[in-house]
Design an enzyme around this catalytic site. Structure first.
Site, PDB file in Angstrom:
ATOM      1  CG  ASN A 212      -2.183   0.846   0.972  1.00  0.00           C
ATOM      2  OD1 ASN A 212      -2.373   1.407  -0.110  1.00  0.00           O
ATOM      3  ND2 ASN A 212      -3.022   0.965   1.988  1.00  0.00           N
TER       4      ASN A 212
ATOM      5  CG  HIS B 223      -7.723   1.002   7.470  1.00  0.00           C
ATOM      6  ND1 HIS B 223      -6.558   1.718   7.641  1.00  0.00           N
ATOM      7  CD2 HIS B 223      -7.511   0.208   6.387  1.00  0.00           C
ATOM      8  CE1 HIS B 223      -5.679   1.370   6.716  1.00  0.00           C
ATOM      9  NE2 HIS B 223      -6.236   0.461   5.942  1.00  0.00           N
TER      10      HIS B 223
END
Length: 421
Positions: free
Chosen positions: A272, A308
């Protein structure tokens, strides 16, 4: 095509993707894009604009999580919206940086700073660009402007020769997807909560975590490596290095590093990439005024955990990441400063050491991912209890014993020099 037509194409392509996947829920992104544009126009290059953008976009996202989250992994409008949230917050920072003197900006800030006010069409095209709307990667409005101006190409003034590099990357992503599709049914998250898992021997439960952790990450790897569309359009063009054209500007994974590193830090550096770079640029480095890197690191990881979602598992996962990386850095420093350990690390025994490292590495990479993937307190607590909190205890013991190992293995001269530094 003219820039106006390109912006419109990108905007309506992204809206079509949103409508196809989430129906009328696409209005959430439209609202946030329009409000962000108004804040840029009305508040200008001010700290107020940054704080307002950050607060509004994050609160909107968190409210979405609060009202839509379940106990399962949700594919809802909040999934692409978390990507959009970072884009729009980053846009406010880049516009603010564009009003500063170039001498006061870092190299990366200079590359992304916006010297003029973007139009509404530019902001919409940037926000809804089909190559990054659903799962990323992150890129700046300045990169998008260069794409529209046809500056991102290996042939100035012509369409980039990007088909071959795009297909290579797509093929690699497809291979990762096949691996995940074949093996993931054998390692489902739900197995952790069964009586069968709890009845297995301790070693089996640990090995399952190791293998499950490796396989589950391919779900994310496959999404991020299948970035051929970014390369194909030219957005992935990254100049020339050693006479070769590079197409990794949007690369979100370093697959070789991901597969071969025995270090937790190496896995994080390979994984990521663009989101981590965004967090480093817009959160970690902007907190320089705190005067404490550790505090900035903790704040950045806390931001990423709530970005998240609101589940407790995210906070636990990122807390574990901080603790593991701290211990790993201490261990690396110990090996570097200890002649005995340095000699051992460079001895013929290294292949065996590498295998042991990889076992520990992937066991305890899977360990915090348990909390990340099964979210809720009662579930991850049950799993960790079944393996006697071995990950927590291992790194706590390592952290406590490290000063004594340094005292025993690092000669006093080197130890004093290290302390003085």
């Amino acid at each position: 095509m003219t820039p106006t037509v390109i912006h419109l194409f990108h905007t309506f392509s992204g809206l079509a993707l949103a409508a196809f996947n989430f129906g009328s829920q696409l209005y959430h992104s439209v609202v946030c894009v329009l409000i962000q544009f108004l804040m840029l126009r009305l508040m200008g290059r001010t700290v107020t604009a940054i704080l307002s953008s950050f607060t509004f976009q994050m609160l909107y996202l968190l409210a979405g999580y609060y009202y839509t989250a379940t106990e399962e992994y949700d594919i809802k409008w909040t999934m692409p919206h978390c990507v959009l949230t970072l884009k729009l917050i980053g846009l406010a920072f880049d516009y603010y940086d564009g009003g500063k003197e170039p001498s006061k900006l870092s190299a990366e800030q200079k590359a992304s700073a916006l010297r003029s006010v973007p139009s509404l069409l530019e902001v919409c095209g940037f926000s809804y660009f089909y190559g990054g709307f659903l799962v990323g990667p992150q890129f700046t409005l300045r990169s998008y402007q260069r794409l529209v101006a046809r500056e991102l190409t290996d042939c100035p003034g012509k369409v980039p020769n990007s088909v071959v590099p795009a297909m290579k990357r797509f093929a690699l992503g497809f291979l990762c997807l096949v691996i995940y599709a074949i093996f993931s049914p054998h390692y489902p998250d739900s197995y952790y909560l069964t009586d069968e898992y709890e009845a297995q021997p301790f070693w089996y439960r640990c090995v399952f975590i190791l293998l499950w952790g490796k396989i589950i990450l391919y779900k994310y790897v496959s999404c991020w490596v299948i970035e051929g569309v970014c390369i194909l359009t030219g957005l992935g063009y990254n100049g020339v290095v050693d006479g070769k054209h590079q197409w990794d500007a949007c690369a979100n994974m370093k697959v070789w590093l991901f597969e071969t590193t025995p270090l937790f830090g190496g896995t994080i550096a390979s994984f990521n990439i663009n989101t981590n770079a965004w967090a480093a640029r817009h959160v970690f480095k902007r907190l320089k005024f705190l005067g404490n890197k550790t505090l900035s690191h903790v704040a950045t990881l806390f931001f990423l955990s709530i970005w998240h979602g609101l589940h407790s598992g995210y906070i636990l996962c990122f807390s574990m990441e901080f603790f593991i990386i701290t211990v790993e850095r201490q261990a690396q420093a110990l090996v570097k400063d200890s002649p005995v350990l340095t000699k051992l690390a460079n001895s013929p025994l290294y292949p065996l050491i590498y295998v042991v490292q990889q076992f520990i590495h992937w066991l305890f990479m899977g360990y915090p991912l348990v909390a990340f993937c099964i979210f809720s307190y009662d579930k991850w607590l049950k799993v960790y209890s079944s393996v006697y909190f071995c990950g927590h205890l291992f790194f706590l013991a390592a952290y406590l014993i490290m000063p004594y190992l340094r005292k025993a293995l690092v000669p006093k001269k080197e130890g004093r020099e290290k302390k003085q530094e």
